[in-house]
Write a protein that holds these residues in place. Structure first.
Motif, PDB file in Angstrom:
ATOM      1  N   ALA A 156     -46.032  11.835 -62.655  1.00 46.13           N
ATOM      2  CA  ALA A 156     -45.617  10.600 -63.307  1.00 46.13           C
ATOM      3  C   ALA A 156     -46.295  10.370 -64.655  1.00 46.13           C
ATOM      4  O   ALA A 156     -45.973   9.419 -65.347  1.00 46.13           O
ATOM      5  CB  ALA A 156     -45.901   9.415 -62.386  1.00 46.13           C
ATOM      6  N   ALA A 157     -47.235  11.217 -65.033  1.00 48.06           N
ATOM      7  CA  ALA A 157     -47.915  11.030 -66.309  1.00 48.06           C
ATOM      8  C   ALA A 157     -46.930  11.242 -67.457  1.00 48.06           C
ATOM      9  O   ALA A 157     -45.956  11.979 -67.328  1.00 48.06           O
ATOM     10  CB  ALA A 157     -49.085  11.997 -66.426  1.00 48.06           C
ATOM     11  N   GLU A 158     -47.199  10.591 -68.558  1.00 47.04           N
ATOM     12  CA  GLU A 158     -46.343  10.656 -69.726  1.00 47.04           C
ATOM     13  C   GLU A 158     -46.156  12.089 -70.221  1.00 47.04           C
ATOM     14  O   GLU A 158     -47.131  12.834 -70.320  1.00 47.04           O
ATOM     15  CB  GLU A 158     -46.996   9.833 -70.834  1.00 47.04           C
ATOM     16  N   LYS A 159     -44.941  12.452 -70.546  1.00 44.32           N
ATOM     17  CA  LYS A 159     -44.611  13.765 -71.107  1.00 44.32           C
ATOM     18  C   LYS A 159     -45.053  14.922 -70.223  1.00 44.32           C
ATOM     19  O   LYS A 159     -45.324  16.006 -70.710  1.00 44.32           O
ATOM     20  CB  LYS A 159     -45.228  13.927 -72.497  1.00 44.32           C
ATOM     21  N   CYS A 160     -45.157  14.688 -68.972  1.00 42.17           N
ATOM     22  CA  CYS A 160     -45.568  15.755 -68.078  1.00 42.17           C
ATOM     23  C   CYS A 160     -44.421  16.013 -67.116  1.00 42.17           C
ATOM     24  O   CYS A 160     -43.834  15.087 -66.589  1.00 42.17           O
ATOM     25  CB  CYS A 160     -46.829  15.360 -67.323  1.00 42.17           C
ATOM     26  N   ALA A 161     -44.088  17.256 -66.938  1.00 42.00           N
ATOM     27  CA  ALA A 161     -42.976  17.590 -66.041  1.00 42.00           C
ATOM     28  C   ALA A 161     -43.408  18.609 -65.002  1.00 42.00           C
ATOM     29  O   ALA A 161     -42.656  19.456 -64.579  1.00 42.00           O
ATOM     30  CB  ALA A 161     -41.795  18.104 -66.854  1.00 42.00           C
ATOM     31  N   SER A 162     -44.654  18.500 -64.610  1.00 38.69           N
ATOM     32  CA  SER A 162     -45.183  19.438 -63.630  1.00 38.69           C
ATOM     33  C   SER A 162     -44.889  18.996 -62.208  1.00 38.69           C
ATOM     34  O   SER A 162     -44.540  17.847 -61.953  1.00 38.69           O
ATOM     35  CB  SER A 162     -46.696  19.571 -63.798  1.00 38.69           C
ATOM     36  N   VAL A 163     -45.078  19.912 -61.313  1.00 38.23           N
ATOM     37  CA  VAL A 163     -44.947  19.606 -59.894  1.00 38.23           C
ATOM     38  C   VAL A 163     -46.131  18.719 -59.510  1.00 38.23           C
ATOM     39  O   VAL A 163     -47.250  18.960 -59.940  1.00 38.23           O
ATOM     40  CB  VAL A 163     -45.014  20.905 -59.060  1.00 38.23           C
ATOM     41  N   SER A 164     -45.878  17.693 -58.740  1.00 36.59           N
ATOM     42  CA  SER A 164     -46.991  16.836 -58.321  1.00 36.59           C
ATOM     43  C   SER A 164     -47.536  17.316 -56.988  1.00 36.59           C
ATOM     44  O   SER A 164     -46.778  17.602 -56.072  1.00 36.59           O
ATOM     45  CB  SER A 164     -46.534  15.385 -58.208  1.00 36.59           C
ATOM     46  N   GLY A 165     -48.836  17.403 -56.933  1.00 34.93           N
ATOM     47  CA  GLY A 165     -49.455  17.813 -55.681  1.00 34.93           C
ATOM     48  C   GLY A 165     -50.358  16.730 -55.147  1.00 34.93           C
ATOM     49  O   GLY A 165     -50.968  16.859 -54.104  1.00 34.93           O
ATOM     50  N   TYR A 166     -50.439  15.631 -55.918  1.00 34.25           N
ATOM     51  CA  TYR A 166     -51.364  14.552 -55.574  1.00 34.25           C
ATOM     52  C   TYR A 166     -50.667  13.209 -55.698  1.00 34.25           C
ATOM     53  O   TYR A 166     -49.639  13.094 -56.355  1.00 34.25           O
ATOM     54  CB  TYR A 166     -52.561  14.550 -56.533  1.00 34.25           C
ATOM     55  N   LEU A 167     -51.272  12.208 -55.087  1.00 36.06           N
ATOM     56  CA  LEU A 167     -50.787  10.832 -55.231  1.00 36.06           C
ATOM     57  C   LEU A 167     -51.973   9.992 -55.675  1.00 36.06           C
ATOM     58  O   LEU A 167     -53.101  10.238 -55.257  1.00 36.06           O
ATOM     59  CB  LEU A 167     -50.277  10.286 -53.886  1.00 36.06           C
TER      60      LEU A 167
END
Ligand SMILES: [Zn+2]
Ligand SMILES: [Zn+2]
Length: 105
Positions: free
Chosen positions: A25-36
């Motif tokens: 959800a970070a700005e300009k980031c399109a990575s896979v999220s592994g954390y909440l």
């Protein structure tokens, strides 16, 4: 199929496509999220923003905050908020009578 952009160690980027869950959800980031984000927002609830490895800031073992909440947390801690919360006890009863001038006995 959603696609993700992952930075590589040599400074480049790599594309990943597949059902890998929400994007960071970070700005300009399109990575896979592994954390909440574990920042408490209400009674028994946490922020829960999906975050990638680089944007999940670890503040304690197994406790990660999103960039926005990291700023809040730092401000809170620097203002002495942690101690204040721990010392949040019943206020002293209002003193009556003569004001103290340092001479107790
Ligand atoms: Zn990210
Ligand atoms: Zn958060």
């Amino acid at each position: 199929m959603p696609c993700y952009i992952e930075p590589t160690k040599d400074g480049g980027t790599m594309f990943l496509c597949g059902k890998l869950g929400p994007h960071c959800a970070a700005e300009k980031c399109a990575s896979v999220s592994g954390y909440l984000c574990d920042f408490p927002v209400a009674e028994g609830r946490t922020c829960d923003l999906p975050l990638c490895e680089r944007h999940a800031y670890q503040v304690a073992p197994d406790l990660h905050y999103c960039p926005g909440h990291l700023v809040l947390w730092k401000a809170f801690r620097e203002a002495g908020g942690v101690e204040r919360e721990l010392g949040n006890v019943v206020p002293f009863p209002a003193r009556t009578g003569k004001p103290e001038n340092g001479e107790l006995f």
